[in-house]
Design an enzyme around this catalytic site. Structure first.
Site, PDB file in Angstrom:
ATOM      1  CG  ASP A  21      -1.943   0.938   1.209  1.00 52.54           C
ATOM      2  OD1 ASP A  21      -2.404   1.465   0.292  1.00 52.54           O
ATOM      3  OD2 ASP A  21      -2.713   1.252   2.092  1.00 52.54           O
ATOM      4  CG  ASN A  23       2.352   1.345  -4.790  1.00 53.99           C
ATOM      5  OD1 ASN A  23       3.144   1.143  -4.202  1.00 53.99           O
ATOM      6  ND2 ASN A  23       1.540   0.310  -5.606  1.00 53.99           N
ATOM      7  CG  HIS A  38       0.130   1.685  -9.372  1.00 57.18           C
ATOM      8  ND1 HIS A  38      -0.122   1.389  -7.674  1.00 57.18           N
ATOM      9  CD2 HIS A  38      -1.062   2.263  -9.596  1.00 57.18           C
ATOM     10  CE1 HIS A  38      -1.329   1.970  -7.462  1.00 57.18           C
ATOM     11  NE2 HIS A  38      -1.856   2.372  -8.533  1.00 57.18           N
ATOM     12  CB  THR A  67     -12.833  -8.313  -5.471  1.00 55.54           C
ATOM     13  OG1 THR A  67     -12.581  -8.135  -4.022  1.00 55.54           O
ATOM     14  CG2 THR A  67     -12.489  -9.737  -5.788  1.00 55.54           C
ATOM     15  CG  LEU A 132       9.902 -16.950  -2.565  1.00 59.14           C
ATOM     16  CD1 LEU A 132       9.810 -16.667  -1.019  1.00 59.14           C
ATOM     17  CD2 LEU A 132      10.102 -15.361  -2.922  1.00 59.14           C
ATOM     18  CG  LEU A 196      -6.060  -7.764   8.229  1.00 60.73           C
ATOM     19  CD1 LEU A 196      -6.988  -9.037   8.820  1.00 60.73           C
ATOM     20  CD2 LEU A 196      -4.888  -8.227   7.778  1.00 60.73           C
TER      21      LEU A 196
END
Ligand code: FPP
Length: 244
Positions: A21, A23, A38, A67, A132, A196
């Protein structure tokens, strides 16, 4: 370009999740378009993968598009879609070298064909890599995931494949997007917001939360280490009490 060192640290945790968060604010502070934020955010994402590998972390899930993000201006949405394709093309060779497996969590059907095709390529070409797992939560919503899992469960019951009496939390997990991925140990949210925002609602039930003031494009190894040090001090009891 940073490289994961050979001397990996012992892992403090196995799964880290990050809400990327800030950007837009980062760009605005510099008089740039939000889209530039971004773009920097996407570069930072690759840096994060390298940081995780160095620290022996096995899974990193990042919130790249929710979404709810479709409500943003069309040009910004379209840029984030293309940014994924840019990210994959720019870093695919390095991800191969580093052993990074790319996976997606979210609703793929609603994405443009060019994005769906890149997702398919990214997932299939990286499937066997072991260092990873980079999980991109893309067109992801935690409530949506729980609703979709519930629908899959209802369908399985209707087909006679599942007895409702056998449904418990462990069984429910089988119907989530990525059932084999362990729950995140730690969720980091930079940018100063402390919520969240519909991220990993089921999986994050017992995750430790860490909020940092730094905006995502300014996230550094130092930010990560502060979060990991704080995590190391937390007493994770999962609802139980201290053992004698
Ligand atoms: C939140 O910041 C960020 C997003 C909605 C997009 C996150 C996407 C990236 C970091 C790049 C995506 C990378 C790939 C590989 C697709 P914000 O725009 O809400 O920031 P603000 O709160 O300051 O406005």
């Amino acid at each position: 370009m940073p490289k994961a060192s050979d001397g990996h640290q012992e892992a403090l945790l196995q799964h880290l999740a990050v809400i990327m968060d800030g950007n837009g604010r980062w760009a605005q502070k510099r008089g740039l378009a939000r889209t530039a934020g971004h773009r920097y955010g996407a570069e930072k994402l690759y840096d994060l993968c390298v940081m995780c590998i160095k620290r022996g972390i096995k899974y990193v899930t990042v919130f790249a598009f929710s979404t709810e993000n479709w409500q943003r201006p069309e040009a910004e949405v379209s840029q984030i879609m293309d940014l994924f394709i840019y990210f994959f093309n720019k870093y695919k060779d390095e991800m191969k070298k580093e052993g990074i497996r790319l996976r997606f969590s979210g609703v793929k059907d609603e994405l443009p064909d060019r994005v769906k095709d890149t997702i398919t390529e990214a997932e299939s070409t990286s499937e066997t890599r072991k260092t990873l797992q980079l999980i991109l939560a893309f067109n992801y919503g935690g409530r949506r995931e729980i609703v979709e899992s519930s629908k899959k469960i209802i369908a399985a019951v209707q087909r006679g494949e599942l007895d409702p009496d056998d449904l418990d939390e462990e069984k429910f997990r089988d119907y989530l997007y990525l059932p084999d991925v362990p729950d995140p140990d730690l969720i980091i949210r930079p940018s100063g917001e402390q919520r969240l925002s519909n991220f990993l609602l089921w999986q994050g039930a017992y995750s430790e939360l860490y909020f940092a003031k730094v905006l995502w494009p300014d996230f550094t190894e130092n930010t990560l280490d502060k979060a990991l040090n704080e995590f190391a001090k937390r007493d994770r009891r999962f609802g139980a009490i201290e053992k004698e």
